[in-house]
Enzyme design. Structure first.
Site, PDB file in Angstrom:
ATOM      1  N   HIS A 156       0.876  -1.176   0.000  1.00 56.10           N
ATOM      2  CA  HIS A 156       0.000   0.000   0.000  1.00 56.10           C
ATOM      3  C   HIS A 156       0.916   1.229   0.000  1.00 56.10           C
ATOM      4  O   HIS A 156       2.028   1.181   0.539  1.00 56.10           O
ATOM      5  CB  HIS A 156      -0.832  -0.050   1.285  1.00 56.10           C
ATOM      6  N   LYS A 193     -10.168   0.177  10.977  1.00 58.31           N
ATOM      7  CA  LYS A 193     -10.407  -1.015  10.154  1.00 58.31           C
ATOM      8  C   LYS A 193     -10.753  -2.221  11.029  1.00 58.31           C
ATOM      9  O   LYS A 193     -10.957  -3.320  10.523  1.00 58.31           O
ATOM     10  CB  LYS A 193      -9.165  -1.326   9.303  1.00 58.31           C
ATOM     11  N   GLN A 245      -4.314  -4.522   7.312  1.00 59.92           N
ATOM     12  CA  GLN A 245      -5.357  -5.451   6.864  1.00 59.92           C
ATOM     13  C   GLN A 245      -5.302  -6.794   7.599  1.00 59.92           C
ATOM     14  O   GLN A 245      -6.243  -7.575   7.505  1.00 59.92           O
ATOM     15  CB  GLN A 245      -5.234  -5.712   5.351  1.00 59.92           C
ATOM     16  N   CYS A 271      -4.623   1.959  -3.841  1.00 56.97           N
ATOM     17  CA  CYS A 271      -3.418   2.561  -3.246  1.00 56.97           C
ATOM     18  C   CYS A 271      -2.191   1.668  -3.387  1.00 56.97           C
ATOM     19  O   CYS A 271      -1.151   1.967  -2.791  1.00 56.97           O
ATOM     20  CB  CYS A 271      -3.597   2.919  -1.770  1.00 56.97           C
ATOM     21  N   ASP A 329       3.314  -4.085   8.098  1.00 56.68           N
ATOM     22  CA  ASP A 329       2.102  -3.294   7.922  1.00 56.68           C
ATOM     23  C   ASP A 329       0.919  -4.207   8.253  1.00 56.68           C
ATOM     24  O   ASP A 329       0.554  -5.075   7.469  1.00 56.68           O
ATOM     25  CB  ASP A 329       2.041  -2.798   6.469  1.00 56.68           C
TER      26      ASP A 329
HETATM   27  C1  LIG Z   1      -2.348  -2.451   3.733  1.00 58.54           C
HETATM   28  C2  LIG Z   1      -2.628  -1.054   4.206  1.00 58.54           C
HETATM   29  N1  LIG Z   1      -1.645  -0.370   4.787  1.00 58.54           N
HETATM   30  C3  LIG Z   1      -1.821   0.863   5.249  1.00 58.54           C
HETATM   31  C4  LIG Z   1      -3.032   1.495   5.138  1.00 58.54           C
HETATM   32  C5  LIG Z   1      -3.193   2.875   5.668  1.00 58.54           C
HETATM   33  O1  LIG Z   1      -4.098   2.897   6.730  1.00 58.54           O
HETATM   34  P1  LIG Z   1      -4.660   4.274   7.295  1.00 58.54           P
HETATM   35  O2  LIG Z   1      -5.265   4.992   6.121  1.00 58.54           O
HETATM   36  O3  LIG Z   1      -5.669   3.874   8.300  1.00 58.54           O
HETATM   37  O4  LIG Z   1      -3.508   5.011   7.872  1.00 58.54           O
HETATM   38  C6  LIG Z   1      -4.104   0.834   4.514  1.00 58.54           C
HETATM   39  C7  LIG Z   1      -5.398   1.498   4.323  1.00 58.54           C
HETATM   40  O5  LIG Z   1      -6.202   1.131   3.529  1.00 58.54           O
HETATM   41  C8  LIG Z   1      -3.889  -0.483   4.048  1.00 58.54           C
HETATM   42  O6  LIG Z   1      -4.864  -1.175   3.475  1.00 58.54           O
END
Ligand SMILES: Cc1ncc(COP(=O)(O)O)c(C=O)c1O
Length: 408
Positions: free
Chosen positions: A119, A223, A200, A361, A197
């Site tokens: 992401h 989430k 998810q 993203c 990360d």
């Molecule tokens: C795999 C992953 N990493 C990071 C993020 C970023 O999360 P946040 O927007 O809550 O900071 C997301 C958000 O969709 C994500 O799916």
């Protein structure tokens, strides 16, 4: 296993929109009533700043805020509550790690090992860290299904240049669970650190940071049934001790002097300058308690059950291309043959189904799976097989004409 019909009663978004099928929990989840009540209760009865007021309500809220670190630590099996840093979300957690690595760990010639499934929030901060330090980004070879072979992964360390690994627990597009324990074991064998990360993965799977031996884990509350604006950075305590805050200000310093010297608070408070998202922390505690009451094993099992059911049904349709047949975490990514993903989503929207389309993203993923725009349905504990059936009926009947009509 839990009773999903009962679970659904806890979510006002479901009660208030009984005909809406929400398949976009990967973007943000619905919130149960207990989380909403907690946030509301803070504003109605306990509105005070933390650690800044010499009065009862401030003491009370400060204690819950501090104690929530224990709840979060318990949820991921962190060895102590001081390993839990509150942030504004996974993005700010991931940036905290990458900025520190760029400033303090990496030097010219070092390698940041990552992947093209990341992401944006787990790759852009590393681009900046590389630029700042002169380190290079290296991508682990992934096959066209966005899976890696651990032998290829280990090969990446053989020149001794990898200093840090940045990978997701679960891909936000493919829904695959990556083998974090092995990833950490191999990285540590070559003296590299690992930043995971968990945006998810943490909402859907059991995670044990000690068992997996993770150095850093980042995730967002919104989430996983909690409020937005609050996230977590878990770090091994000795590593957090060596790191600097990203922000400076009230709450994170013990003293400062006119000559510019700053005495920071201890870890983790040194990272938390400024008034935090207090109601977010309180809500996150309730969200974790709620997930724990269901049991993360059950959450995980149900995610697999829904993904498998969904994919099995999709496979029977000949107008669909599925990209992640082995998904295990409620994420199903596909396209309807000959129809632009966003046009299909407009039709789904008209039919009362919320999904996400685009590159999600993960803009480098197209180098791996060779498709840029996809439809992503992301499910969670409150979704049902009946909803999947309804969606399948809609997909079956989707035509270019219907999609164009919905866009116009
Ligand atoms: C795999 C992953 N990493 C990071 C993020 C970023 O999360 P946040 O927007 O809550 O900071 C997301 C958000 O969709 C994500 O799916």
């Amino acid at each position: 296993m839990f009773d999903v019909k009962e679970i659904r009663k806890d979510f006002p978004m479901i009660t208030n929109h009984p005909d809406l099928i929400y398949f976009d929990s990967g973007a943000t989840s619905y919130k149960p009533q207990c989380v909403i009540d907690e946030v509301r209760n803070y504003y109605e009865f306990d509105n005070a700043n933390i650690h800044r007021g010499d009065y009862d309500i401030s003491f009370k809220v400060s204690k819950i805020y501090d104690d929530t670190r224990k709840t979060v630590a318990g949820f991921i099996n962190a060895p102590r509550k001081e390993c839990i840093v509150y942030t504004y979300g996974a993005t700010s957690s991931l940036n905290t790690v990458a900025i520190n690595a760029g400033n303090k760990l990496l030097k010219k010639g070092d390698v940041i090992l990552t992947s093209e499934v990341e992401h944006a929030s787990d790759i852009l901060p590393w681009f900046i860290a590389a630029e700042k330090s002169g380190a290079q980004i290296r991508y682990i070879p992934f096959n066209e299904h966005a899976l890696m072979d651990l032998k290829d992964y280990e090969e990446c360390f053989k020149d001794g240049k990898v200093k840090i690994v940045a990978l997701p627990y679960v891909s936000n597009v493919m829904g695959y669970i990556y083998p974090i324990r092995e990833i950490c074991m191999i990285a540590h064998k070559y003296g590299a650190l690992v930043s995971i990360d968990g945006a998810q993965g943490v909402p859907h799977l059991k995670i044990d940071v000690q068992d997996f031996d993770i150095d850093f884990l980042s995730f967002s509350s919104h989430k996983m049934l909690g409020p937005a604006g609050i996230g977590v950075l878990y770090g091994k305590y000795d590593l957090l001790e060596q790191m600097d805050p990203i922000f400076y200000g009230g709450g994170s310093n013990a003293r400062f002097y006119e000559d510019g010297r700053i005495i920071l608070q201890k870890t983790p408070e040194k990272f938390e300058a400024g008034t935090p998202c207090i109601e977010g922390v309180l809500g996150l505690r309730k969200a974790i308690e709620y997930l724990e009451s269901i049991g993360m094993d059950n959450v995980m099992e149900y995610g697999i059950e829904l993904s498998e059911y969904f994919i099995e049904k999709l496979e029977k349709l000949d107008n669909v291309e599925i990209y992640n047949k082995g998904s295990q975490s409620g994420i199903v990514t596909f396209n309807i043959k000959g129809i632009f993903a966003q046009d299909a989503a407009s039709y789904f929207n008209k039919m009362g189904i919320s999904v996400r389309t685009g590159n999600h993203c993960a803009k480098l993923l197209q180098n791996v799976i060779h498709v840029n725009e996809t439809i992503r349905a992301s499910l969670y504990i409150y979704n049902t097989k009946e909803e999947i059936d309804r969606f399948i009926d809609v997909i079956k009947d989707t035509t270019i004409e219907k999609c164009v009509d919905s866009v116009l």
